[in-house]
Design a protein around this motif. Structure first.
Motif, PDB file in Angstrom:
ATOM      1  N   VAL A 162      35.657  16.453 -17.167  1.00 50.79           N
ATOM      2  CA  VAL A 162      34.575  15.549 -17.573  1.00 50.79           C
ATOM      3  C   VAL A 162      34.259  15.857 -19.033  1.00 50.79           C
ATOM      4  CG1 VAL A 162      32.219  14.795 -17.135  1.00 50.79           C
ATOM      5  CG2 VAL A 162      33.663  15.532 -15.226  1.00 50.79           C
ATOM      6  N   ASN A 163      34.611  14.930 -19.914  1.00 54.80           N
ATOM      7  CA  ASN A 163      34.358  15.117 -21.342  1.00 54.80           C
ATOM      8  C   ASN A 163      32.915  14.760 -21.687  1.00 54.80           C
ATOM      9  OD1 ASN A 163      36.974  15.919 -22.268  1.00 54.80           O
ATOM     10  ND2 ASN A 163      37.659  13.834 -21.863  1.00 54.80           N
ATOM     11  N   VAL A 164      32.441  15.320 -22.792  1.00 52.20           N
ATOM     12  CA  VAL A 164      31.111  14.950 -23.280  1.00 52.20           C
ATOM     13  C   VAL A 164      31.159  13.485 -23.707  1.00 52.20           C
ATOM     14  CG1 VAL A 164      30.514  17.296 -23.998  1.00 52.20           C
ATOM     15  CG2 VAL A 164      31.603  15.753 -25.631  1.00 52.20           C
ATOM     16  N   PRO A 165      30.017  12.794 -23.694  1.00 51.30           N
ATOM     17  CA  PRO A 165      30.015  11.376 -24.071  1.00 51.30           C
ATOM     18  C   PRO A 165      30.493  11.163 -25.510  1.00 51.30           C
ATOM     19  CG  PRO A 165      27.939  11.995 -23.038  1.00 51.30           C
ATOM     20  CD  PRO A 165      28.697  13.259 -23.282  1.00 51.30           C
ATOM     21  N   VAL A 166      31.096  10.015 -25.747  1.00 44.72           N
ATOM     22  CA  VAL A 166      31.520   9.652 -27.094  1.00 44.72           C
ATOM     23  C   VAL A 166      30.276   9.386 -27.946  1.00 44.72           C
ATOM     24  CG1 VAL A 166      31.850   7.202 -26.519  1.00 44.72           C
ATOM     25  CG2 VAL A 166      33.054   8.174 -28.455  1.00 44.72           C
ATOM     26  N   GLN A 167      30.278   9.872 -29.176  1.00 41.14           N
ATOM     27  CA  GLN A 167      29.162   9.669 -30.104  1.00 41.14           C
ATOM     28  C   GLN A 167      29.705   9.188 -31.445  1.00 41.14           C
ATOM     29  OE1 GLN A 167      25.711  10.031 -29.682  1.00 41.14           O
ATOM     30  NE2 GLN A 167      26.334  10.093 -27.546  1.00 41.14           N
ATOM     31  N   ILE A 168      29.181   8.063 -31.941  1.00 45.18           N
ATOM     32  CA  ILE A 168      29.606   7.528 -33.234  1.00 45.18           C
ATOM     33  C   ILE A 168      28.699   8.098 -34.328  1.00 45.18           C
ATOM     34  CG2 ILE A 168      28.178   5.446 -33.149  1.00 45.18           C
ATOM     35  CD1 ILE A 168      30.617   3.909 -34.278  1.00 45.18           C
ATOM     36  N   ALA A 169      29.268   8.339 -35.496  1.00 48.03           N
ATOM     37  CA  ALA A 169      28.507   8.916 -36.608  1.00 48.03           C
ATOM     38  C   ALA A 169      29.106   8.463 -37.936  1.00 48.03           C
ATOM     39  CB  ALA A 169      28.537  10.444 -36.520  1.00 48.03           C
ATOM     40  N   ASP A 170      28.480   8.925 -39.004  1.00 45.87           N
ATOM     41  CA  ASP A 170      28.925   8.695 -40.382  1.00 45.87           C
ATOM     42  C   ASP A 170      28.958   7.204 -40.707  1.00 45.87           C
ATOM     43  OD1 ASP A 170      29.166  11.474 -40.815  1.00 45.87           O
ATOM     44  OD2 ASP A 170      31.131  11.448 -39.858  1.00 45.87           O
ATOM     45  N   GLY A 171      29.917   6.763 -41.503  1.00 48.76           N
ATOM     46  CA  GLY A 171      29.963   5.378 -41.946  1.00 48.76           C
ATOM     47  C   GLY A 171      28.879   5.111 -42.966  1.00 48.76           C
ATOM     48  N   SER A 172      28.864   3.909 -43.510  1.00 44.88           N
ATOM     49  CA  SER A 172      27.861   3.557 -44.518  1.00 44.88           C
ATOM     50  C   SER A 172      27.645   2.053 -44.540  1.00 44.88           C
ATOM     51  CB  SER A 172      28.311   4.024 -45.907  1.00 44.88           C
ATOM     52  OG  SER A 172      29.530   3.383 -46.287  1.00 44.88           O
ATOM     53  N   ASN A 173      26.492   1.656 -45.066  1.00 46.56           N
ATOM     54  CA  ASN A 173      26.234   0.249 -45.325  1.00 46.56           C
ATOM     55  C   ASN A 173      27.055  -0.157 -46.539  1.00 46.56           C
ATOM     56  OD1 ASN A 173      24.322   0.006 -43.238  1.00 46.56           O
ATOM     57  ND2 ASN A 173      22.727   0.823 -44.548  1.00 46.56           N
ATOM     58  N   ILE A 174      27.210  -1.462 -46.745  1.00 47.05           N
ATOM     59  CA  ILE A 174      27.983  -1.961 -47.886  1.00 47.05           C
ATOM     60  C   ILE A 174      27.128  -2.947 -48.664  1.00 47.05           C
ATOM     61  CG2 ILE A 174      30.024  -3.265 -48.618  1.00 47.05           C
ATOM     62  CD1 ILE A 174      31.415  -2.329 -46.057  1.00 47.05           C
ATOM     63  N   THR A 175      27.069  -2.761 -49.977  1.00 41.28           N
ATOM     64  CA  THR A 175      26.455  -3.731 -50.882  1.00 41.28           C
ATOM     65  C   THR A 175      27.516  -4.138 -51.884  1.00 41.28           C
ATOM     66  OG1 THR A 175      24.259  -2.743 -50.646  1.00 41.28           O
ATOM     67  CG2 THR A 175      24.621  -4.142 -52.566  1.00 41.28           C
ATOM     68  N   THR A 176      27.740  -5.438 -52.003  1.00 46.91           N
ATOM     69  CA  THR A 176      28.760  -5.939 -52.923  1.00 46.91           C
ATOM     70  C   THR A 176      28.313  -7.282 -53.481  1.00 46.91           C
ATOM     71  OG1 THR A 176      31.133  -6.305 -53.208  1.00 46.91           O
ATOM     72  CG2 THR A 176      30.154  -7.084 -51.134  1.00 46.91           C
ATOM     73  N   THR A 177      29.159  -7.896 -54.254  1.00 48.57           N
ATOM     74  CA  THR A 177      28.904  -9.203 -54.849  1.00 48.57           C
ATOM     75  C   THR A 177      30.040 -10.126 -54.439  1.00 48.57           C
ATOM     76  OG1 THR A 177      27.778  -8.179 -56.712  1.00 48.57           O
ATOM     77  CG2 THR A 177      28.569 -10.418 -57.045  1.00 48.57           C
ATOM     78  N   PHE A 178      29.712 -11.392 -54.182  1.00 51.05           N
ATOM     79  CA  PHE A 178      30.746 -12.366 -53.832  1.00 51.05           C
ATOM     80  C   PHE A 178      31.871 -12.276 -54.862  1.00 51.05           C
ATOM     81  CE2 PHE A 178      32.761 -16.520 -54.198  1.00 51.05           C
ATOM     82  CZ  PHE A 178      33.137 -16.737 -52.887  1.00 51.05           C
ATOM     83  N   GLY A 179      33.105 -12.208 -54.372  1.00 51.52           N
ATOM     84  CA  GLY A 179      34.261 -12.099 -55.258  1.00 51.52           C
ATOM     85  C   GLY A 179      34.758 -10.667 -55.424  1.00 51.52           C
ATOM     86  N   LEU A 180      34.024  -9.679 -54.866  1.00 55.12           N
ATOM     87  CA  LEU A 180      34.400  -8.273 -54.996  1.00 55.12           C
ATOM     88  C   LEU A 180      34.537  -7.649 -53.608  1.00 55.12           C
ATOM     89  CD1 LEU A 180      34.812  -5.754 -56.817  1.00 55.12           C
ATOM     90  CD2 LEU A 180      32.344  -5.392 -56.652  1.00 55.12           C
ATOM     91  N   ALA A 181      35.759  -7.317 -53.223  1.00 48.98           N
ATOM     92  CA  ALA A 181      35.994  -6.667 -51.931  1.00 48.98           C
ATOM     93  C   ALA A 181      35.471  -5.234 -51.981  1.00 48.98           C
ATOM     94  CB  ALA A 181      37.481  -6.668 -51.601  1.00 48.98           C
ATOM     95  N   LYS A 182      34.989  -4.742 -50.850  1.00 48.99           N
ATOM     96  CA  LYS A 182      34.444  -3.383 -50.808  1.00 48.99           C
ATOM     97  C   LYS A 182      34.648  -2.796 -49.419  1.00 48.99           C
ATOM     98  CE  LYS A 182      31.214  -0.876 -53.303  1.00 48.99           C
ATOM     99  NZ  LYS A 182      30.025  -0.955 -54.080  1.00 48.99           N
TER     100      LYS A 182
END
Length: 142
Positions: free
Chosen positions: A25-45
Motif C-alpha cells: 500500500v503506497n502513500v497517496p500521490v501528492q502534486i507539488a511545485d509548478g508555477s503560474n504563467i504570465t505572458t503576452t499574446f504572441g509569446l510562448a511560455k
C-alpha cells in the motif's frame, strides 16, 4: 495504512488451504511545485515542472479544461502556453494520476496579456552636432 501488509486468505478447492500474499500500500500521490504563467499574446511560455510524490508508478500529468493553446507534457509536468493563446485569464486544473488511478490536483493561473505594438514616432535626419527629435513614440494594445 501504508507499507507492506501480509495476510492469509482461505482458498477452497474441496479442501482448505492458505496462501501467503504480500499487499503493498503506497502513500497517496501528492502534486507539488509548478508555477503560474504570465505572458503576452504572441509569446510562448512554459511553467516550471509540476512534480508528484507517492502513489504507484508511473505517474502521468493532465490539465483541464486545457484551453486552446494550453497543454501539459504528461511525463514532465511542464505546462506550455502557445503564442496563439488568446489574451485572457485562465484557471487550469493540473492532475497527477498514478497507475492505479489515484489522483492529486492543484490549480494554476495563466494570464495572457494583449499584444502590444509601438505607434507613432518618426525618423530623424540631422548632422553631427545638431540635436534632432522624433515624434512621440507610444504604445497601443492590439
Amino acid at each position: 495504512m501504508t507499507g507492506v501488509q501480509t495476510c492469509a486468505l482461505p482458498i477452497s478447492v474441496s479442501a482448505t488451504g492458505y496462501k501467503l500474499i504480500t499487499i503493498l500500500v503506497n502513500v497517496p500521490v501528492q502534486i507539488a511545485d509548478g508555477s503560474n504563467i504570465t505572458t503576452t499574446f504572441g509569446l510562448a511560455k512554459t511553467s516550471s515542472a509540476f512534480t508528484a510524490t507517492g502513489g504507484t508508478s508511473p505517474i502521468t500529468f493532465s490539465i483541464a479544461p486545457g484551453t486552446n493553446g494550453i497543454s501539459i507534457n504528461s511525463s514532465t509536468g511542464v505546462v506550455t502556453v502557445s503564442a496563439t493563446t488568446p489574451a485572457g485569464t485562465y484557471i487550469e486544473t493540473v492532475t497527477a494520476t498514478d497507475s492505479v488511478t489515484a489522483t492529486s490536483t492543484t490549480t494554476m493561473t495563466v494570464l495572457v496579456n494583449p499584444a502590444i505594438s509601438v505607434a507613432g514616432g518618426s525618423g530623424i535626419t540631422t548632422t553631427q552636432g545638431i540635436v534632432g527629435t522624433s515624434l512621440e513614440i507610444g504604445r497601443a494594445h492590439v
